[in-house]
Design a protein around this motif. Structure first.
Motif, short mmCIF file in Angstrom:
data_model
loop_
_atom_site.label_atom_id
_atom_site.label_comp_id
_atom_site.label_asym_id
_atom_site.label_seq_id
_atom_site.Cartn_x
_atom_site.Cartn_y
_atom_site.Cartn_z
N MET A 119 0.84 -1.19 0.00
CA MET A 119 0.00 0.00 0.00
C MET A 119 0.88 1.24 0.00
SD MET A 119 -3.10 0.98 2.63
CE MET A 119 -2.02 1.45 3.98
N SER A 120 0.57 2.24 -0.83
CA SER A 120 1.38 3.44 -0.91
C SER A 120 1.23 4.27 0.35
CB SER A 120 0.99 4.26 -2.13
OG SER A 120 -0.36 4.66 -2.04
N ARG A 121 2.28 4.99 0.69
CA ARG A 121 2.26 5.84 1.88
C ARG A 121 1.50 7.13 1.60
NH1 ARG A 121 8.31 6.57 3.66
NH2 ARG A 121 8.57 6.79 1.40
N ILE A 122 1.01 7.74 2.67
CA ILE A 122 0.30 9.01 2.58
C ILE A 122 1.33 10.13 2.51
CG2 ILE A 122 -1.26 10.58 3.83
CD1 ILE A 122 -2.24 7.83 5.21
N ARG A 123 1.22 10.95 1.48
CA ARG A 123 2.20 12.03 1.31
C ARG A 123 1.77 13.28 2.09
NH1 ARG A 123 4.21 11.67 -5.05
NH2 ARG A 123 5.65 9.92 -4.67
N VAL A 124 2.73 13.81 2.85
CA VAL A 124 2.51 15.01 3.65
C VAL A 124 3.54 16.06 3.24
CG1 VAL A 124 2.43 16.01 5.97
CG2 VAL A 124 1.70 13.63 5.60
N ALA A 125 3.06 17.20 2.75
CA ALA A 125 3.94 18.32 2.45
C ALA A 125 3.83 19.32 3.60
CB ALA A 125 3.56 18.99 1.14
N ARG A 126 4.97 19.60 4.24
CA ARG A 126 4.99 20.53 5.38
C ARG A 126 5.69 21.81 4.91
NH1 ARG A 126 3.67 18.97 9.89
NH2 ARG A 126 4.10 16.81 9.39
N VAL A 127 5.04 22.95 5.11
CA VAL A 127 5.56 24.22 4.58
C VAL A 127 5.78 25.19 5.73
CG1 VAL A 127 5.27 26.03 2.85
CG2 VAL A 127 4.13 23.82 2.53
N ILE A 128 6.99 25.77 5.80
CA ILE A 128 7.32 26.78 6.80
C ILE A 128 8.12 27.88 6.09
CG2 ILE A 128 9.42 25.55 7.51
CD1 ILE A 128 8.97 26.65 10.34
N ASN A 139 5.66 8.59 11.50
CA ASN A 139 5.71 7.17 11.17
C ASN A 139 6.02 6.92 9.69
OD1 ASN A 139 5.30 4.44 10.78
ND2 ASN A 139 3.32 4.37 11.81
N PRO A 140 7.24 6.47 9.36
CA PRO A 140 7.63 6.34 7.95
C PRO A 140 6.95 5.19 7.22
CG PRO A 140 9.37 5.49 9.36
CD PRO A 140 8.34 6.10 10.27
N THR A 141 6.33 4.27 7.97
CA THR A 141 5.62 3.19 7.29
C THR A 141 4.25 3.65 6.77
OG1 THR A 141 4.58 2.40 9.34
CG2 THR A 141 6.74 1.49 8.77
N ARG A 142 3.75 4.76 7.33
CA ARG A 142 2.45 5.29 6.91
C ARG A 142 2.57 6.56 6.09
NH1 ARG A 142 -1.99 6.56 10.87
NH2 ARG A 142 -3.16 6.50 8.91
N PHE A 143 3.59 7.38 6.40
CA PHE A 143 3.67 8.72 5.82
C PHE A 143 4.98 8.95 5.10
CE2 PHE A 143 0.93 8.98 9.60
CZ PHE A 143 -0.21 9.54 9.05
N GLU A 144 4.90 9.63 3.98
CA GLU A 144 6.07 10.11 3.25
C GLU A 144 6.06 11.64 3.37
OE1 GLU A 144 7.99 10.16 -1.28
OE2 GLU A 144 6.10 9.10 -0.87
N SER A 145 7.08 12.19 4.02
CA SER A 145 7.07 13.61 4.36
C SER A 145 8.05 14.41 3.53
CB SER A 145 7.40 13.80 5.85
OG SER A 145 6.42 13.20 6.68
N LEU A 146 7.64 15.62 3.17
CA LEU A 146 8.49 16.57 2.47
C LEU A 146 8.43 17.90 3.20
CD1 LEU A 146 10.18 17.51 -0.03
CD2 LEU A 146 7.98 18.05 -1.13
#
Length: 389
Positions: free
Chosen positions: A1-10, A30-37
């Motif tokens: 299952m693909s991870r949920i992508r989260v874009a964090r902007v500051i 959690n890197p198994t659920r989320f891919e963060s940028l």
């Protein structure tokens, strides 16, 4: 299952709580659920940055040069366009913005790009203590519109939630409190470094040290700190006052210290990367701000077991229990601020008891583990509401 992508902007990773917060979230979610940028702009030269922490946490921020603190219609429109194209290409499920400028351009771009979930964290606000009344009213109106583009508004303290609801930014039930979280272990065990700072500064072990850790900028109101320092020095002449941080008011504050006869008693240390070593030698941590979200320096000082004295503004009363872990004083009241500092310097047993109480109160409440759990729970709830879980 693909991870949920989260874009964090500051807007920028300048030294301070918001930068630490966003880096730790990007690294720890959690890197198994989320891919963060993590997306950021560029800080001013005098602000310092947290890129070393980002590198240490293996976070590689995407830098957009036009994104920054200052308002510029041309640059801001370019930033919206850049973010819009990025979101269309990368397809994040969640865009989470932090700080005012990023919250404006990031939320607009996210909605234009069709991002399913958009939310924003207020680490503080500019609704008093910053701008003229007309400009403040304009910013409040803008934030009310932006809140309608957001699934949730997040504050870092209950007091700040009450303030934002009072300004009509959003209904209270749309505002969620997620306190900050930090890696506190080094501060919780910093006693072994006691004496090192005094040795560096050429001070003996009996010299009382009172410190303020904050950007040298108007909202932090270092003028009040210096006015109180003058009064403290009259009662406890051996006391030295440390200003840790830098900013656009550096030269003006040095001039003010000389005017108050404090030139030999005040030490401007600039930005420091060895904060456990700093706090280990402080007898009192002060904060004199006109306005605050959740001040990192108070959390760090309390974790290190140092009693605090701070103005009762914003989220400060959510951290400091007056008379238990430190003292709260009215904003602008130099005499009461000085009196409370002198009390702590003279009654060392009470000061140590307050330090212990402060350490106990922040140890779990402001841990990074609690922060990550809270944010993952919030994201999970929003995903379920959208049928994306």
């Amino acid at each position: 299952m693909s991870r949920i992508r989260v874009a964090r902007v500051i807007a920028r990773l300048n030294i301070g709580g918001p930068a630490i917060h966003t880096i730790l979230l990007t690294a720890g979610l959690n890197p198994t659920r989320f891919e963060s940028l993590l997306i950021t702009g560029v800080e001013a030269a005098h602000e310092g940055n947290m890129l070393d922490l980002a590198a240490n946490k293996r976070v590689d921020p995407l830098i957009i040069p036009d994104l920054g603190r200052e308002i510029s219609l041309g640059r801001d429109l370019r930033t919206v366009w850049t973010l819009y194209r990025l979101f269309r290409r990368w397809r994040p499920t969640i865009v989470h913005t932090h700080t005012a400028k990023a919250g404006t351009v990031g939320r607009v771009a996210a909605r234009l790009a069709g991002v399913p979930i958009v939310l924003h964290t207020f680490h503080g606000h500019v609704f008093h203590g910053y701008f003229s009344p007309w400009k403040t009213r304009l910013f409040i109106a803008i934030e009310r519109v932006l809140a309608r583009l957001s699934e949730r508004i997040i504050t870092v303290s209950e007091g700040q939630r009450t303030e934002l609801a009072g300004y009509g930014i959003a209904p209270r039930d749309k505002i969620v409190v997620v306190p900050l979280g930090f890696e506190l272990d080094q501060l919780l065990h910093c006693e072994a470094q006691r004496g090192q700072l005094r040795t560096e500064l050429g001070l003996d072990s009996a010299t009382p040290l009172v410190g303020i850790v904050a950007r040298l900028t108007a909202v932090k109101n270092h003028q009040l700190f210096l006015e109180a320092a003058q009064l403290v020095a009259q009662e406890e002449p051996a006391t030295r006052f440390l200003l840790v941080g830098d900013g656009e008011l550096h030269a003006a504050l040095q001039d003010r210290a000389r005017e108050l006869g404090l030139a030999e008693r005040t030490l401007f240390l600039g930005w420091r990367s060895d904060m456990p070593r700093i706090y280990a030698d402080l007898d009192v941590v002060a904060l004199t701000s006109h306005n605050e979200g959740t001040p990192v320096s108070l959390i760090e000082g309390m974790a290190a077991g140092v009693p605090v004295v701070a103005t009762a503004v914003g989220g400060v009363p959510d951290i400091v229990a007056d008379g238990v872990s430190g003292y709260l004083v009215p904003p602008g009241d130099a005499a009461t601020l000085a009196q409370r500092i002198v009390t702590l310097l003279r009654d060392r047993e009470s000061a140590r008891a307050m330090g212990r109480a402060g350490r106990a109160s922040v140890r779990d409440h402001f841990s990074v583990e609690r922060l990550l759990a809270d944010v993952e729970q919030l994201y999970t709830q929003l995903l379920a509401e959208k049928g994306l879980g």
